[in-house]
Design an enzyme around this catalytic site. Sequence first.
Site, short mmCIF file in Angstrom:
data_model
loop_
_atom_site.label_atom_id
_atom_site.label_comp_id
_atom_site.label_asym_id
_atom_site.label_seq_id
_atom_site.Cartn_x
_atom_site.Cartn_y
_atom_site.Cartn_z
CG HIS A 32 -7.68 -4.76 -6.04
ND1 HIS A 32 -7.08 -5.44 -5.31
CD2 HIS A 32 -6.97 -4.71 -7.44
CE1 HIS A 32 -6.21 -5.20 -5.80
NE2 HIS A 32 -6.09 -5.05 -6.76
CG ASP A 73 -2.37 -12.33 -9.84
OD1 ASP A 73 -0.79 -13.04 -10.50
OD2 ASP A 73 -2.62 -11.97 -9.90
#
Lengths: 411, 411
Positions: free
Chosen positions: B129, B229
């Site tokens: 990521h 999130d």
Amino acid sequence: MKKLTSWLDIPADSDFSIYNLPFGIFSKKKGKTRAGIAIGNHIVDLAALAEAELIDVSPFVFRQSTLNEFIGLGKEVTNKVRLDVQGLLIDADSPLKKKPEILVPQADVQMHLPVHIGDYTDFYSSIEHATNVGKMFRDPENALLPNWRHIPVGYHGRASSIVVSGTPIKRPKGQLMPKDATAPVFKPSGRLDFELEMGFITGKNTQLGTSIGTKEAEDYIFGLVLFNDWSARDIQKWEYVPLGPFLGKNFGSSISPWIVTIEALEPFKVAGPKQDPEVLPYLKYEGNQNYDVQLEVALQPENGEEQTVSSSNFKYMYWNMAQQLAHHTINGCNIHIGDVMASGTISGKDESSYGSMLEISWGGSKPITLKDGSTRTFIEDNDTVIMRGFAEKDGIKVGFGEVRGTILPAD
Amino acid sequence: MKKLTSWLDIPADSDFSIYNLPFGIFSKKKGKTRAGIAIGNHIVDLAALAEAELIDVSPFVFRQSTLNEFIGLGKEVTNKVRLDVQGLLIDADSPLKKKPEILVPQADVQMHLPVHIGDYTDFYSSIEHATNVGKMFRDPENALLPNWRHIPVGYHGRASSIVVSGTPIKRPKGQLMPKDATAPVFKPSGRLDFELEMGFITGKNTQLGTSIGTKEAEDYIFGLVLFNDWSARDIQKWEYVPLGPFLGKNFGSSISPWIVTIEALEPFKVAGPKQDPEVLPYLKYEGNQNYDVQLEVALQPENGEEQTVSSSNFKYMYWNMAQQLAHHTINGCNIHIGDVMASGTISGKDESSYGSMLEISWGGSKPITLKDGSTRTFIEDNDTVIMRGFAEKDGIKVGFGEVRGTILPAD
């Protein structure tokens, strides 16, 4: 403003004048925590006052470890309690005179964190501070980042490590990247700093998905405290890109124990700096939204004399609290009673008004000399940092007392 | 692992097998909140179980709105309750069989946030990521920042806006700087995204000034949840320099309602990626500290069919939870029961395992097509995002259920 006189002996220069009446949580020796109002060198024990039925609130609300429940009663109640206490301290025939046990000497108590802090947000709202930091760490020619004049930049901090004035702070250890090194090292911070800030404490809950406009912001602000946002500059420098400060800040922040209400500060409102370029509509505000609060930082070496190292003022803030709260909630973020929103380091234009050692010593390049002859670029072990603040106008003083903290050596 | 069989009818593919037994907070229609353990399609009502004296804990602890007080009893108690319940569900002569009212159908309840969250920290611990984001936003040749392989980078998030699965989230409005514009504009986010994460919930308080080593970290982890999130990429992009994400994140984060204990996940430990360069001593760890948890994200348009858009795995994490906790506290930062520490977006090497639309659509340049023929680069109004996760080995399954959230249009 009408002059008020109390029958109680209040030192003329007291921060806790009859016009102030801030709220806090205290305990007597071996006693339980309870809520009080500071007046001169005394505290009005609100639980005892309620037990004596001199105010119309259940004593239960004041026999708590925090003010959250009391604040949750709403401004109609909390402002009435403050004004009722003011009346009881003015009235020559006050029933309080016959109950000296309700007035507790401040010297006999321990102060505690005044609220349970749900979330803590730190802003970055002094243009002088942001410019100084930008000059040192980024580009002296373009010190302010492009977003700075459009956004009251802020970030989330750690609520668990906020402590009340007087709590010692251990020097943090952590990863640093020394200059010209190729790998980080692990050691105690060598650039430990204070940040002179003020924090406001929210007084009302909101629902997720709703926002607070600048016009109604004051309804959501219970009051203010002094705030020392301890910072480890070397840890912060290595960690903060790209997601912001973390271990460089969350080892401790200190607040003053007495929450001065926004109502007590009303007479000290002043105009803020002109904002250019014009801000987006949700950040526009009416009237004076800055506050003329004189601020001072003193540094005291172990067994030495304290020395003022900064004299600043809360009125320098580029972004005001109404704008901060409007910005914080414009995306629907909810707030709770007892959240702390701090201003960010409060620096003025002049070097003598810089709010951190980072700026005062210009990144460590200009040491200052203390009264004992020792020099400082950053905070040494066993140094104590003391911040004080008060507003004063037409002989009327409303002060914050102090926030004090000593740095202990790392383990 | 010893095969266990329950007398209760548990669907073979249930996340909530006899090996799992996660804790949560539920309420029946018009009823008060209480603590429970999920088993198959049922919930063991722990307050009722304690009232019937089938476990040795005061029912009071389970008649709460959160699990904090229960967790505060310590692992000796919480693990015993879990194993006692397991025994009661296995034992053919279980007294529980005669008390069907203690087993509540999950279909009849509403789930709530399982804990009062003191502080919320978000890490950034997936190398895939961080590399993808670095390639898109910074330098494709130097996608990982210099500190990334030395520090489990993290930042503080907003605890107040964490909601339980099923809570709708309103699209946030805010400041964005459109490409080639010279001034920011105010509008609803046009790049609303999910982030596939897991979060762990701390189970023990520490004192300010103390640290947790990697070896003892598990003692401080109560259990894990799925964590979405939600992120507004355009708001985040304009605001995040230099102090990190703020309004781009704090309009809402969603968690799954059942806390799967770290003990239930023990059989699914696996080795993590090799860390190179070698980490500093305080980040070294022993044994397997990653967990093989299969993760999936599905996107469901309004009135449409859901479609899997990501299949990832918690085992991909470069930094493990023990390292995150050791790093978080190495400077003396204290933790409280009920803190949430989330992993950061969990992406794998393969495109099909990317954990955010930002990566899946590569910054909006590669739309995906849903079953109804519509395309997506980011999340549209009334889309529902569903995350699921489970560990499975030797026919034994321990799952998390799901975290689900629908995006409502901005006001």
